[in-house]
Design a protein around this motif. Structure first.
Motif, PDB file in Angstrom:
ATOM      1  N   GLN A 105       0.823  -1.205   0.000  1.00 56.91           N
ATOM      2  CA  GLN A 105       0.000   0.000   0.000  1.00 56.91           C
ATOM      3  C   GLN A 105       0.862   1.263   0.000  1.00 56.91           C
ATOM      4  OE1 GLN A 105      -3.242   0.057  -0.658  1.00 56.91           O
ATOM      5  NE2 GLN A 105      -2.933  -2.150  -0.888  1.00 56.91           N
ATOM      6  N   ARG A 106       1.926   1.238   0.770  1.00 59.95           N
ATOM      7  CA  ARG A 106       2.834   2.397   0.783  1.00 59.95           C
ATOM      8  C   ARG A 106       3.552   2.541  -0.561  1.00 59.95           C
ATOM      9  NH1 ARG A 106       5.635   3.015   6.722  1.00 59.95           N
ATOM     10  NH2 ARG A 106       3.707   2.936   7.913  1.00 59.95           N
ATOM     11  N   PHE A 107       3.904   1.407  -1.172  1.00 58.83           N
ATOM     12  CA  PHE A 107       4.527   1.445  -2.496  1.00 58.83           C
ATOM     13  C   PHE A 107       3.579   2.099  -3.505  1.00 58.83           C
ATOM     14  CE2 PHE A 107       4.951  -0.479  -6.710  1.00 58.83           C
ATOM     15  CZ  PHE A 107       6.273  -0.201  -7.013  1.00 58.83           C
ATOM     16  N   LEU A 108       2.330   1.675  -3.484  1.00 63.97           N
ATOM     17  CA  LEU A 108       1.354   2.236  -4.425  1.00 63.97           C
ATOM     18  C   LEU A 108       1.108   3.715  -4.146  1.00 63.97           C
ATOM     19  CD1 LEU A 108      -1.193  -0.710  -4.682  1.00 63.97           C
ATOM     20  CD2 LEU A 108       0.436   0.063  -6.423  1.00 63.97           C
ATOM     21  N   LYS A 109       1.087   4.078  -2.871  1.00 68.66           N
ATOM     22  CA  LYS A 109       0.874   5.476  -2.517  1.00 68.66           C
ATOM     23  C   LYS A 109       2.053   6.341  -2.954  1.00 68.66           C
ATOM     24  CE  LYS A 109      -0.458   8.330   1.419  1.00 68.66           C
ATOM     25  NZ  LYS A 109      -0.713   8.374   2.850  1.00 68.66           N
ATOM     26  N   ILE A 111       5.200   5.224  -5.146  1.00 68.40           N
ATOM     27  CA  ILE A 111       5.629   4.996  -6.535  1.00 68.40           C
ATOM     28  C   ILE A 111       4.433   4.968  -7.475  1.00 68.40           C
ATOM     29  CG2 ILE A 111       6.831   3.423  -8.106  1.00 68.40           C
ATOM     30  CD1 ILE A 111       8.671   4.737  -6.071  1.00 68.40           C
ATOM     31  N   GLY A 112       3.389   4.253  -7.101  1.00 67.12           N
ATOM     32  CA  GLY A 112       2.211   4.173  -7.965  1.00 67.12           C
ATOM     33  C   GLY A 112       1.637   5.553  -8.249  1.00 67.12           C
ATOM     34  N   ARG A 113       1.516   6.354  -7.225  1.00 66.31           N
ATOM     35  CA  ARG A 113       0.996   7.724  -7.393  1.00 66.31           C
ATOM     36  C   ARG A 113       1.900   8.531  -8.310  1.00 66.31           C
ATOM     37  NH1 ARG A 113       1.172  12.799  -4.924  1.00 66.31           N
ATOM     38  NH2 ARG A 113      -0.869  13.808  -4.781  1.00 66.31           N
ATOM     39  N   MET A 114       3.222   8.380  -8.136  1.00 63.31           N
ATOM     40  CA  MET A 114       4.194   9.076  -8.968  1.00 63.31           C
ATOM     41  C   MET A 114       3.990   8.719 -10.452  1.00 63.31           C
ATOM     42  SD  MET A 114       8.325   8.426  -8.766  1.00 63.31           S
ATOM     43  CE  MET A 114       8.320   8.502  -6.989  1.00 63.31           C
ATOM     44  N   ILE A 115       3.824   7.432 -10.718  1.00 67.50           N
ATOM     45  CA  ILE A 115       3.633   6.976 -12.096  1.00 67.50           C
ATOM     46  C   ILE A 115       2.285   7.439 -12.624  1.00 67.50           C
ATOM     47  CG2 ILE A 115       3.393   4.939 -13.591  1.00 67.50           C
ATOM     48  CD1 ILE A 115       6.285   5.427 -12.635  1.00 67.50           C
ATOM     49  N   TYR A 116       1.217   7.274 -11.848  1.00 68.86           N
ATOM     50  CA  TYR A 116      -0.118   7.656 -12.308  1.00 68.86           C
ATOM     51  C   TYR A 116      -0.199   9.145 -12.621  1.00 68.86           C
ATOM     52  CZ  TYR A 116      -1.522   3.075 -10.481  1.00 68.86           C
ATOM     53  OH  TYR A 116      -1.628   1.736 -10.229  1.00 68.86           O
ATOM     54  N   LEU A 117       0.355   9.977 -11.738  1.00 68.15           N
ATOM     55  CA  LEU A 117       0.304  11.419 -11.972  1.00 68.15           C
ATOM     56  C   LEU A 117       1.114  11.806 -13.212  1.00 68.15           C
ATOM     57  CD1 LEU A 117       0.618  12.883  -8.357  1.00 68.15           C
ATOM     58  CD2 LEU A 117      -1.417  12.824  -9.815  1.00 68.15           C
ATOM     59  N   HIS A 152       6.497  -5.029 -11.179  1.00 73.22           N
ATOM     60  CA  HIS A 152       5.901  -5.795 -12.279  1.00 73.22           C
ATOM     61  C   HIS A 152       4.384  -5.595 -12.320  1.00 73.22           C
ATOM     62  CE1 HIS A 152       5.297  -9.018 -15.156  1.00 73.22           C
ATOM     63  NE2 HIS A 152       4.398  -9.534 -14.344  1.00 73.22           N
ATOM     64  N   ASN A 153       3.751  -5.686 -11.166  1.00 74.19           N
ATOM     65  CA  ASN A 153       2.299  -5.489 -11.112  1.00 74.19           C
ATOM     66  C   ASN A 153       1.910  -4.074 -11.523  1.00 74.19           C
ATOM     67  OD1 ASN A 153       2.026  -8.116 -10.226  1.00 74.19           O
ATOM     68  ND2 ASN A 153       1.829  -7.556  -8.071  1.00 74.19           N
ATOM     69  N   LEU A 154       2.702  -3.096 -11.139  1.00 74.44           N
ATOM     70  CA  LEU A 154       2.422  -1.715 -11.499  1.00 74.44           C
ATOM     71  C   LEU A 154       2.506  -1.509 -13.008  1.00 74.44           C
ATOM     72  CD1 LEU A 154       1.748   1.051 -10.254  1.00 74.44           C
ATOM     73  CD2 LEU A 154       4.212   1.487 -10.116  1.00 74.44           C
ATOM     74  N   VAL A 155       3.532  -2.106 -13.629  1.00 75.80           N
ATOM     75  CA  VAL A 155       3.670  -2.017 -15.088  1.00 75.80           C
ATOM     76  C   VAL A 155       2.474  -2.661 -15.780  1.00 75.80           C
ATOM     77  CG1 VAL A 155       5.035  -2.810 -17.076  1.00 75.80           C
ATOM     78  CG2 VAL A 155       6.194  -1.872 -15.083  1.00 75.80           C
ATOM     79  N   GLN A 156       1.990  -3.775 -15.230  1.00 71.42           N
ATOM     80  CA  GLN A 156       0.842  -4.465 -15.833  1.00 71.42           C
ATOM     81  C   GLN A 156      -0.450  -3.668 -15.655  1.00 71.42           C
ATOM     82  OE1 GLN A 156       1.493  -7.201 -17.726  1.00 71.42           O
ATOM     83  NE2 GLN A 156       3.569  -6.675 -17.109  1.00 71.42           N
ATOM     84  N   ASP A 157      -0.605  -3.028 -14.490  1.00 69.49           N
ATOM     85  CA  ASP A 157      -1.825  -2.280 -14.191  1.00 69.49           C
ATOM     86  C   ASP A 157      -1.897  -0.948 -14.923  1.00 69.49           C
ATOM     87  OD1 ASP A 157      -2.561  -4.311 -12.499  1.00 69.49           O
ATOM     88  OD2 ASP A 157      -1.968  -3.261 -10.669  1.00 69.49           O
ATOM     89  N   HIS A 158      -0.746  -0.308 -15.088  1.00 68.91           N
ATOM     90  CA  HIS A 158      -0.713   1.004 -15.731  1.00 68.91           C
ATOM     91  C   HIS A 158       0.521   1.055 -16.619  1.00 68.91           C
ATOM     92  CE1 HIS A 158      -2.299   5.110 -15.875  1.00 68.91           C
ATOM     93  NE2 HIS A 158      -1.053   5.396 -16.225  1.00 68.91           N
ATOM     94  N   PRO A 159       0.393   0.775 -17.908  1.00 75.48           N
ATOM     95  CA  PRO A 159       1.554   0.610 -18.776  1.00 75.48           C
ATOM     96  C   PRO A 159       2.511   1.806 -18.795  1.00 75.48           C
ATOM     97  CG  PRO A 159      -0.438  -0.122 -19.895  1.00 75.48           C
ATOM     98  CD  PRO A 159      -0.865   0.571 -18.628  1.00 75.48           C
ATOM     99  N   PHE A 160       3.782   1.494 -18.601  1.00 79.78           N
ATOM    100  CA  PHE A 160       4.875   2.448 -18.759  1.00 79.78           C
ATOM    101  C   PHE A 160       6.138   1.631 -18.969  1.00 79.78           C
ATOM    102  CE2 PHE A 160       4.760   1.423 -14.303  1.00 79.78           C
ATOM    103  CZ  PHE A 160       6.072   1.458 -13.857  1.00 79.78           C
TER     104      PHE A 160
END
Length: 195
Positions: A105-109, A111-117, A152-160
């Motif tokens: 959850q902290r990773f998504l908050k 790194i995930g947020r960084m990528i999504y934004l 890996h999951n982040l790349v699959q969920d939101h391509p980059f």
């Protein structure tokens, strides 16, 4: 399935037209090889208008920025436009580690947020992360493999496009390390110069 690509150390890394969800791992022999690959990876991206995120050690960041400037990239301009974003790898890693392991959850908050934004700007995203190498140097194999899975999951969920790199010298050729190398490669779409 991971595609393994072996290249002579003297050759440049070939960044063919990046798929949206390319997840590359590069086992490099020397820092100069990492720097050459990063300069090519980010130069290509910055020249075509991609947004580039570098999560690196301060030493590698200084070398990368100097090399990008030497390659004709207006680093300061790219930063001001929000096209080139830099983060300290140790500080970023600390944001999502809990009791020696990455917290999803902290990773998504973080790194995930960084990528999504960044991706929300409508431009392709290229990212380089050096946090897994820091975990390896701390001999935290469980944390490293978990972090690779989260990436890996982040790349699959939101391509980059994601480029990860490990210095070859951190691996020995023992059976336990061979199994770890295989697990690491399995988390990526391409492996360059696997040990």
């Amino acid at each position: 399935m991971t595609k393994t690509i072996t290249q002579p150390a003297a050759s440049k890394v070939w960044w063919f037209s990046q798929p949206d969800a390319d997840h590359v791992v590069h086992f490099y022999p020397f820092d100069k090889d990492l720097l050459a690959a990063l300069v090519e990876y980010f130069s290509v991206g910055l020249k075509v208008g991609d947004t580039c995120i570098a999560i690196a050690t301060p030493q590698h960041m200084v070398s990368l920025n100097a090399a990008l400037r030497a390659n004709g990239i207006d680093v300061l301009g790219a930063v001001k436009r929000g096209q080139y974003v830099m983060y300290d790898a140790s500080e970023t890693l600390e944001r999502f580690m809990v009791r020696g392991l990455p917290d999803q959850q902290r990773f998504l908050k973080s790194i995930g947020r960084m990528i999504y934004l960044t991706a929300g700007k409508g431009k392709p995203v290229r990212a380089f992360g050096e946090m897994v190498t820091l975990l390896w140097k701390d001999n935290n194999l469980d944390g490293l493999l978990q972090l690779e899975e989260y990436w890996h999951n982040l790349v699959q969920d939101h391509p980059f496009s994601l480029y990860c790199a490990y210095p070859e010298k951190v691996f020995d050729k023992s059976a336990p390390h061979r199994a770890a190398i295989n697990k690491i490669c399995a988390c990526h779409s391409r492996a360059l110069n696997p040990a």
